[in-house]
Design an enzyme around this catalytic site. Sequence first.
Site, mmCIF file in Angstrom:
data_model
loop_
_atom_site.group_PDB
_atom_site.id
_atom_site.type_symbol
_atom_site.label_atom_id
_atom_site.label_comp_id
_atom_site.label_asym_id
_atom_site.label_seq_id
_atom_site.Cartn_x
_atom_site.Cartn_y
_atom_site.Cartn_z
ATOM 1 N N GLU A 169 0.968 -1.041 -0.045
ATOM 2 C CA GLU A 169 -0.139 -0.086 -0.097
ATOM 3 C C GLU A 169 0.932 1.183 -0.065
ATOM 4 O O GLU A 169 0.511 2.171 -0.657
ATOM 5 C CB GLU A 169 -0.929 -0.083 1.161
ATOM 6 N N ALA A 312 -6.360 -4.995 12.325
ATOM 7 C CA ALA A 312 -7.587 -4.364 12.454
ATOM 8 C C ALA A 312 -8.679 -5.034 12.846
ATOM 9 O O ALA A 312 -9.541 -4.994 13.435
ATOM 10 C CB ALA A 312 -7.917 -3.317 11.405
#
Length: 407
Positions: A169, A312
């Site tokens: 990313e 997460a």
Amino acid sequence: MSKPKIVILGAGYGGIITSKTLEKLLKSGEADVTLINKHEYHYLTTQLHKTGVGTAADRQIAMSIPELINPNKTRFLKAAVSSVDLNTQEVYLEGGETVSYDYLLIALGFEVETYGIPGVKENAFEIRSFRSTKIIYHQIIKQFNLYKEDHDPSRLTFVVAGGGFTGIEMLGELADGLPKLCKEHDIPFEKIKIVGIEAAPSVIPFFPKQSIQYTKDVLEKRNIEVLTSIKILECTPEKVILENNLEVQTRTLIWSCGVKGNTIVHNWGLPIEKGKIPVDANLRVKNMKNVFSIGDCSLFMKDEKSALPPTAQVALQQAPVCAKNIVASIRGESLKTFEYHHKGSVASIGLMAAVGKVGNFRLSGLFGAFMKQVIEARYLFNLGGPALIIKQHFGINREPLKITAKQ
């Protein structure tokens, strides 16, 4: 009879969603809830690469905690935790203040794992927090300005260590954001060099071959050089030293090679296994009735050999169960067993491409990028409903957050 005191340490994904769930579950006056975090904002860890390159407004990534919680139900304290006394049931804050608790949730997140590689801690830039990624942005601008003075090509070489989701990313975001920054600072983009380094034989090695190949193709089309099957031996302020007598001249090494649980908890008298706080099936710290832990600093074993990963998604699934179990403990009810269900993963490679796997479906390209946006929007919806989604996309304050970035 005094009300039970619930104290939550950390307002990351686990801490903030637990506090929001408690607001819904607790009856009026049933308990006092205090949320403690060292910053006044909650940030989207899965979007930190955007902060590093300046492709998103600060307030799209970092949101005011007082605006996210109900002040009538949750007290927010902006403070750093120094220690916890498990015997007196008190949390000690930097500055000398103490907060007593009857039920404690430790959700203090992660630290970056450097694996003891010389120079990394001193010289690399971490994708660890909102603040740390703002420092990456300042570093890029600093190197642009210095390049105008000495024309040293190493200043325009940006290296990302780690080819997992975070590294991919970051590489994609650099390719997206640097052309604009170059134009703004009068730097020729053709002089920019972006390099990814991965010790494994390929990037995202835990993914199917087709996804790996797609990712390689996208990175190649974006002129990103990716070095695989090679380890970093050392990092200095001017270069990265690799195996096989290779070196990359750079002033900016961005580190995304793994995380470990927050080590601040190691001195509190808690049980520690594999560097984390072991928890039972109800998310309570082992052998403790009133102390819970979730997220990256906790160790939840999904079977005898393997633990849940520090993601997460894990924290977001643990939080509602943890909130229910804290309330059940107060009411003397039976506790709920936590069960993790992996719902898939998607990594963006810039704005227009992504790679992922949801169930048996492989995602890639523009559709993958769209699904990444859907996942982020779903989190915002759970956090603050449709109003928060609209605010984050259309009504956001564009003023940068005032944060001192120490180089």
